[in-house]
Design a protein around this motif. Structure first.
Motif: not given
Length: 332
Positions: A25-50
């Motif tokens: 390995m030498g040095v551990m690094a970031t997760s790498m990759g490619t791709g793109k999310a498709d649109a999906a229905p029913g999206f919502q965003e909310f916040w919870i206590d940290a």
């Protein structure tokens, strides 16, 4: 915590393999990759206590909701299953890598609601012992509290259905081992756990040293790994190592997967250098520790679903693993 007999028996035999991978390995690094999310229905965003932990404003960035964790989710009427997806070591504070790089949000069209907590770079989605003093973190991470004690109740309150009121949880890289640990410790909340290119033998020889190196290179760098579970001899390392708590995984549906480090269909010419220097070594390490975990699990009478194929540490392969898990009934 007493180490399982199978881990002692087979861990020694796998030491040479793990050490060879660590050396490569030498040095551990970031997760790498490619791709793109498709649109999906029913999206919502909310916040919870940290749970009192730092949010994205903790290092000088503007926070839209101090003391809160953002959650992005996709829910569809009639869906009877829900999966919580955990990110990798370089998790961002705007969107999860799952949304940015993959199309797995489209599980919502096939009966599975998708939930993605945002943030937590280098956190391993666990409760830390102390703030990371190397980079000026003001308060310690409390992701164990956030995922189990804040997110799950919020999902239940918002009508996210699960199997007998329980959810599936999956993650990649650091989120993979975390998913197994969350499920092992809280089987009242989860019925299934998946680790995709996860590091499922965290106390294997050399692992803590390599994680120490890796955590020095994730923004805002450097992170002090001793602030997470303490020094290498701390019992918290064993308590958060999937290979050391295998006996606690009985009764759960399990899925583990990793690439073999060889280039595959998601290794594009423009990324060949990074893929070779980072993606291949990381996936070799994931492969070695996942195989070690599988052997110990089998000896303990567990039968995890497994997925091994050509591939490096990249998003396209994790996307394939999720859909493979869906086809094989992991969420059922």
């Amino acid at each position: 915590m007493r180490e399982a007999k199978s881990t002692r028996r087979y861990g020694r035999k796998l030491t040479a393999l793990v050490l060879a991978v660590l050396t490569a390995m030498g040095v551990m690094a970031t997760s790498m990759g490619t791709g793109k999310a498709d649109a999906a229905p029913g999206f919502q965003e909310f916040w919870i206590d940290a749970c009192g932990m730092p949010t994205n404003g903790a290092f000088g960035n503007k926070s839209m909701a101090p003391g809160k964790v953002k959650v992005r989710a996709w829910k569809k009427a009639g869906n009877q299953r829900t999966v919580i997806l955990l990110d990798g070591m370089r998790a961002q504070y705007d969107r999860s890598g799952w949304e940015i790089e993959t199309n797995v949000q489209n599980l919502v069209n096939q009966g599975v609601n998708v939930v993605e907590p945002i943030g937590g770079p280098n956190s391993f989605y666990t409760n830390w012992d102390a703030p990371s003093n190397f980079n000026g973190q003001q308060k310690r991470y409390m992701w164990g509290c956030v995922i189990d004690n804040r997110l799950v109740p919020a999902l239940r309150g918002r009508g996210f259905k699960g199997k007998n009121g329980k959810y599936a949880i999956m993650g990649l890289s650091m989120g993979g081992s975390a998913a197994l640990v969350h499920a092992a410790k809280r089987k009242d909340l989860y019925y299934a756990a998946g680790s995709l290119s996860g590091y499922n033998f965290l106390t294997a020889p050399g692992m803590r040293t390599m994680l120490r190196v890796a955590m020095l290179d994730v923004a805002p760098a450097p992170w002090n790994i001793d602030s997470m579970w303490g020094p290498p001899w701390s019992p918290r390392w064993a308590a958060n190592d999937p290979a050391r708590i295998i006996n606690q995984l009985h009764g759960l549906k399990l899925y583990i997967g990793a690439g073999n480090g060889f280039f595959g269909k998601y290794n594009y010419p423009k990324n060949v250098v990074d893929d070779f220097l980072k993606g291949t070594p990381l996936e070799l390490l994931a492969f070695a520790t996942t195989k070690a975990f599988e052997i110990s699990a089998t000896v303990q009478g567990l039968r995890p679903m497994t997925y091994y194929a050509n591939g490096t540490h990249a998003w396209g392969y994790w996307q394939d693993m999720v859909w493979n898990a869906k086809r094989r009934g992991f969420f059922n």
